[in-house]
Design a protein around this motif. Structure first.
Motif, PDB file in Angstrom:
ATOM      1  N   VAL A   1       0.861  -1.184   0.000  1.00 41.54           N
ATOM      2  CA  VAL A   1       0.000   0.000   0.000  1.00 41.54           C
ATOM      3  C   VAL A   1       0.895   1.231   0.000  1.00 41.54           C
ATOM      4  N   GLU A   2       0.926   1.910  -1.117  1.00 50.82           N
ATOM      5  CA  GLU A   2       1.826   3.052  -1.220  1.00 50.82           C
ATOM      6  C   GLU A   2       1.337   4.206  -0.358  1.00 50.82           C
ATOM      7  N   GLN A   3       2.275   4.834   0.350  1.00 47.51           N
ATOM      8  CA  GLN A   3       1.990   5.964   1.215  1.00 47.51           C
ATOM      9  C   GLN A   3       2.965   7.090   0.922  1.00 47.51           C
ATOM     10  N   GLN A   4       2.617   8.294   1.330  1.00 46.13           N
ATOM     11  CA  GLN A   4       3.570   9.392   1.265  1.00 46.13           C
ATOM     12  C   GLN A   4       4.684   9.108   2.251  1.00 46.13           C
ATOM     13  N   PHE A   5       5.931   9.258   1.793  1.00 47.92           N
ATOM     14  CA  PHE A   5       7.074   8.877   2.623  1.00 47.92           C
ATOM     15  C   PHE A   5       7.233   9.836   3.794  1.00 47.92           C
ATOM     16  N   PRO A   6       7.189   9.358   5.037  1.00 45.14           N
ATOM     17  CA  PRO A   6       7.328  10.247   6.192  1.00 45.14           C
ATOM     18  C   PRO A   6       8.795  10.520   6.513  1.00 45.14           C
ATOM     19  N   GLU A   7       9.106  11.769   6.847  1.00 53.61           N
ATOM     20  CA  GLU A   7      10.479  12.143   7.173  1.00 53.61           C
ATOM     21  C   GLU A   7      11.041  11.310   8.325  1.00 53.61           C
ATOM     22  N   TRP A   8      10.210  11.030   9.315  1.00 60.84           N
ATOM     23  CA  TRP A   8      10.707  10.343  10.501  1.00 60.84           C
ATOM     24  C   TRP A   8      11.185   8.928  10.203  1.00 60.84           C
ATOM     25  N   ALA A   9      10.735   8.357   9.085  1.00 61.68           N
ATOM     26  CA  ALA A   9      11.127   6.991   8.757  1.00 61.68           C
ATOM     27  C   ALA A   9      12.619   6.890   8.432  1.00 61.68           C
ATOM     28  N   LEU A  10      13.199   7.981   7.996  1.00 58.17           N
ATOM     29  CA  LEU A  10      14.606   7.974   7.612  1.00 58.17           C
ATOM     30  C   LEU A  10      15.428   8.971   8.415  1.00 58.17           C
ATOM     31  N   LEU A  11      14.821  10.080   8.822  1.00 60.83           N
ATOM     32  CA  LEU A  11      15.552  11.180   9.434  1.00 60.83           C
ATOM     33  C   LEU A  11      14.983  11.517  10.803  1.00 60.83           C
ATOM     34  N   PRO A  12      15.376  10.785  11.834  1.00 61.21           N
ATOM     35  CA  PRO A  12      14.909  11.118  13.178  1.00 61.21           C
ATOM     36  C   PRO A  12      15.445  12.473  13.627  1.00 61.21           C
ATOM     37  N   ASN A  13      14.683  13.140  14.469  1.00 63.53           N
ATOM     38  CA  ASN A  13      15.074  14.447  15.033  1.00 63.53           C
ATOM     39  C   ASN A  13      15.261  15.514  13.962  1.00 63.53           C
ATOM     40  N   THR A  14      14.542  15.372  12.852  1.00 63.28           N
ATOM     41  CA  THR A  14      14.698  16.287  11.725  1.00 63.28           C
ATOM     42  C   THR A  14      13.370  16.950  11.386  1.00 63.28           C
TER      43      THR A  14
ATOM     44  N   GLY B   1      21.717  19.592   0.044  1.00 62.16           N
ATOM     45  CA  GLY B   1      20.910  18.985   1.094  1.00 62.16           C
ATOM     46  C   GLY B   1      20.041  17.823   0.658  1.00 62.16           C
ATOM     47  N   ASN B   2      19.634  17.772  -0.612  1.00 66.92           N
ATOM     48  CA  ASN B   2      18.787  16.664  -1.061  1.00 66.92           C
ATOM     49  C   ASN B   2      19.494  15.328  -0.921  1.00 66.92           C
ATOM     50  N   GLY B   3      20.814  15.332  -1.041  1.00 66.71           N
ATOM     51  CA  GLY B   3      21.583  14.120  -0.809  1.00 66.71           C
ATOM     52  C   GLY B   3      22.212  14.072   0.567  1.00 66.71           C
ATOM     53  N   MET B   4      22.626  15.239   1.078  1.00 64.14           N
ATOM     54  CA  MET B   4      23.296  15.283   2.373  1.00 64.14           C
ATOM     55  C   MET B   4      22.354  14.926   3.519  1.00 64.14           C
ATOM     56  N   ALA B   5      21.132  15.397   3.485  1.00 69.05           N
ATOM     57  CA  ALA B   5      20.223  15.155   4.617  1.00 69.05           C
ATOM     58  C   ALA B   5      20.016  13.661   4.871  1.00 69.05           C
ATOM     59  N   PRO B   6      19.631  12.877   3.865  1.00 71.38           N
ATOM     60  CA  PRO B   6      19.433  11.445   4.137  1.00 71.38           C
ATOM     61  C   PRO B   6      20.729  10.686   4.369  1.00 71.38           C
ATOM     62  N   GLY B   7      21.871  11.223   3.930  1.00 67.85           N
ATOM     63  CA  GLY B   7      23.135  10.535   4.140  1.00 67.85           C
ATOM     64  C   GLY B   7      23.856  10.979   5.396  1.00 67.85           C
ATOM     65  N   ALA B   8      23.945  12.301   5.594  1.00 67.86           N
ATOM     66  CA  ALA B   8      24.745  12.843   6.687  1.00 67.86           C
ATOM     67  C   ALA B   8      24.018  12.858   8.014  1.00 67.86           C
ATOM     68  N   ALA B   9      22.706  13.081   8.004  1.00 70.25           N
ATOM     69  CA  ALA B   9      21.972  13.189   9.267  1.00 70.25           C
ATOM     70  C   ALA B   9      22.035  11.898  10.091  1.00 70.25           C
ATOM     71  N   PRO B  10      21.765  10.718   9.521  1.00 69.57           N
ATOM     72  CA  PRO B  10      21.894   9.496  10.321  1.00 69.57           C
ATOM     73  C   PRO B  10      23.326   9.263  10.812  1.00 69.57           C
ATOM     74  N   ARG B  11      24.329   9.571   9.981  1.00 71.29           N
ATOM     75  CA  ARG B  11      25.721   9.416  10.395  1.00 71.29           C
ATOM     76  C   ARG B  11      26.043  10.360  11.557  1.00 71.29           C
ATOM     77  N   MET B  12      25.509  11.564  11.502  1.00 72.14           N
ATOM     78  CA  MET B  12      25.708  12.527  12.586  1.00 72.14           C
ATOM     79  C   MET B  12      25.130  11.996  13.888  1.00 72.14           C
TER      80      MET B  12
END
Length: 309
Positions: free
Chosen positions: A5-18, A58-69
Motif C-alpha cells: 500500500v503506497e503511502q507518502q514517505f514520512p520524514e521520521w522513517a529515515l531522518l529522526p530528530n529532523t 541537502g537533497n543528498g546530504m540530509a538522508p546521508g549525513a543526518a543518520p551518520r551525525m
C-alpha cells in the motif's frame, strides 16, 4: 494478506530528530529546502546551546549525513561535539534538476569553465541526468555562478531564522561541502564570514591553474589578511590522486596545487589541515569525508558519550 500500500514517505522513517522547511531568499533570489537535525540529546539538555553545521547539496546530504551525525554523536571511540545540522537543498522543480541549479550556488563568481564542459552537456542528457532544458540551465549557471549570494543567504538570512527557533551558540559554526560543495566551502573560507569558522572542503572542484580560489588566496596573502580563529580542513579521495582520468584532472590536480600553495605560502592565522581518504572514489567518498571533517573540526570529549564504559 494485503499487498503493498503506497503511502507518502514520512520524514521520521529515515531522518529522526529532523524537521523540514522551505524558505525564499531575497539575497539569492531562489527558494530553498532546509532540513534541520538536532542531536539526540537536544531535548534532554534543555539549557545547552549548540554549534551549527551548514551543508549544501541537502537533497543528498540530509538522508546521508543526518543518520551518520546521530551515530557519531554517541560514538564511544571517536566522539564528536553535539551539533545542529542544517542541510540546504532544492524544492519544487529545482529538486529534479539539482545538478544544474547547484552550479549557480556553489561556484565562485567568475570561476573558469572546465575544458570541454559545453560538449559534455549532450552526454548528460543522453545519460538521463538532465533533460535538454536542464542541461541548458546548467551551462547558463556555469557561465554566471553566484556563490557570493548563496553565502549571504546562509549567513544573513538563514542563520537568524535558525537561531530564533533553536538553542544556538553565537559563533564558531561549521560548514561542510563535497565536490562543488567543497569548492563552495573553500570559497567561503577565503571570504571570511565571521559566523562560520570551522570549514570542511571534501574533494573540492578546484580547477588547477585557473580557479578563482587561487586568485582569492593570493590576494589575501598579498594583503596580509588575518584569518585567525578560522580552520579549513581539506580532504581528497585516494583514487582522485592516483587513477588517471576525469577526477584526477578535475579534483586531484587542483587540490594538490592548492595544498602546495598553502604549504609554501600560508595565510596569516589560518589553520589548514588535510587528509587523503583511502580507497574511496569521488562517487563514494562523500560520507567518509563528512565523518573525517566532524572528527577533525568538531572533536568531542572522550568519555562524554553515553555508550562509553
Amino acid at each position: 494478506m494485503s499487498g503493498l500500500v503506497e503511502q507518502q514517505f514520512p520524514e521520521w522513517a529515515l531522518l529522526p530528530n529532523t524537521r523540514y522547511f522551505e524558505v525564499d531568499s531575497a539575497r539569492a533570489g531562489a527558494r530553498y529546502a532546509v532540513w534541520v537535525t538536532v542531536p539526540p540529546q537536544y531535548e534532554l539538555n534543555g539549557e545547552e546551546h549548540y554549534t551549527l553545521v551548514f551543508a549544501p547539496d541537502g537533497n543528498g546530504m540530509a538522508p546521508g549525513a543526518a543518520p551518520r551525525m546521530q551515530m557519531l554523536s554517541t560514538d564511544p571511540i571517536a566522539p564528536i561535539e553535539p551539533f545542529i545540522l542544517v542541510c540546504i537543498g532544492y524544492c519544487g522543480k529545482d529538486a529534479g534538476r539539482t545538478l544544474a541549479v547547484r552550479a549557480r550556488d556553489l561556484l565562485p563568481p567568475g570561476e573558469a569553465l572546465p575544458e570541454g564542459v559545453e560538449q559534455s552537456m549532450s552526454k548528460i542528457v543522453a545519460m538521463g541526468l538532465l533533460d535538454q532544458e536542464g542541461a541548458d540551465l546548467y551551462l547558463r549557471h556555469l557561465r554566471a555562478p553566484a556563490a557570493d549570494k548563496f553565502l549571504a543567504f546562509i549567513t544573513d538570512e538563514l542563520f537568524p531564522m535558525i537561531a530564533a527557533q533553536w538553542r544556538v551558540k553565537p559563533g564558531d559554526h561549521g560548514l561542510f561541502g563535497y565536490s562543488y560543495g567543497g569548492l563552495f566551502a573553500a570559497y567561503a573560507a577565503l571570504r571570511r564570514p565571521t559566523l562560520v569558522t570551522r570549514i570542511g572542503a571534501g574533494s573540492p572542484g578546484i580547477l588547477a591553474g585557473s580557479s578563482r580560489i587561487f586568485d582569492l588566496y593570493r590576494k589575501d596573502r598579498e594583503d596580509d589578511v588575518d584569518h585567525g580563529g578560522r580552520r579549513l580542513h581539506l580532504t581528497v579521495c585516494e583514487t582522485e590522486l592516483t587513477v588517471p582520468g576525469y577526477y584526477q584532472a578535475a579534483i586531484g590536480a587542483g587540490v594538490s596545487e592548492f595544498l602546495m600553495l598553502a604549504g609554501t605560502q600560508p595565510l596569516k592565522g589560518l589553520t589548514l589541515t588535510s587528509r587523503i581518504i583511502p580507497l574511496e572514489s569521488h562517487a563514494t567518498g562523500g560520507l567518509a569525508s563528512w565523518a573525517d571533517y566532524l572528527r577533525t573540526c568538531l572533536p568531542g570529549q572522550p568519555g562524554r558519550s553515553p555508550l562509553a564504559a
